[in-house]
Design an enzyme around this catalytic site. Sequence first.
Site, PDB file in Angstrom:
ATOM      1  CG  ASP A 212      -0.923  -1.748  -5.072  1.00 58.83           C
ATOM      2  OD1 ASP A 212       0.049  -1.114  -5.522  1.00 58.83           O
ATOM      3  OD2 ASP A 212      -0.876  -2.362  -3.985  1.00 58.83           O
ATOM      4  CG  ASP A 214       4.580   1.088  -6.494  1.00 57.51           C
ATOM      5  OD1 ASP A 214       4.028   1.100  -5.393  1.00 57.51           O
ATOM      6  OD2 ASP A 214       5.684   1.565  -6.687  1.00 57.51           O
TER       7      ASP A 214
END
Length: 290
Positions: A212, A214
């Site tokens: 991902d 963050d």
Amino acid sequence: MNAVKIGIIGGSGLYKMEAFTDVEELHLNTPFGSPSDAILVGTLEGMRVAFLARHGRSHKFLPSELPYRANIYALKSLGVEYIISASAVGSLKEEVKPLDLVVPDQFIDRTYQRTATFFGDGVVAHIGFGHPFCSHLSKILGQAIASLNLPDIDYHLSGTYVCMEGPAFSTKAESNLYRSWGGTIIGMTNLTEAKLAREAEIAYTTLALVTDYDCWHPDHDHVTVEMVIQNLHKNAVNAQKVIQETVRRLKDHLPSSEAHSALKYAILTPLNHIPQERLQQLELFLKKYL
């Protein structure tokens, strides 16, 4: 059992190696307690290799709860001299995208609840840690990644891993702070492992698997477990391919590493002044210097 030179620590989503054959399951105890799970020793690319699921195969340990010292000690007791550590991470840079692979070369430590040394209690040692990863092992890992030409996957052969305490993900302010420091990726486990591996004189490298962006990214402003898990499953497939190719390359060339003599000038306490109980605890690491 013959010495097992290569250890694999599997992170979130990587709980076994599908390509292992002739698997033995070892339940070990150490002076620092039990490891996260049984250690699986199997044959991979013609070599005996040890695999440990960092969080346990049922993912039962928070990052702060992991028995880091027991994990590294147990691998060392099997003869492990090289650790390939797979780790799920978030990205702190636009160009490092979810599903990308990163072989970091630096750390920033933001942990505060865990023991990251085998020493203390009557014996003082200060390892060198300016270059926290084994550059030779990381180079071979990078070459393995490059050779596979994984479709739609970019890779990055340097970067700074920010190791946070967790278990909550970062606040947006923290995420932007780490970006301002030059952080590339963020995770919750590898720095502690790397410090202990260095004290155990084991060469260590990380295969970081991005799940991902963050929470700093304006188009991806929060991290969800659902998002992470979806990408973990995709990452686990790539991780196994990369690790298998790395082991294939190591089979013909186990590199020398500065880590293998990390304690040579690190121990300040005269060995004959170390309490007997501590000497017995640390004999696995100190015996070549006694």
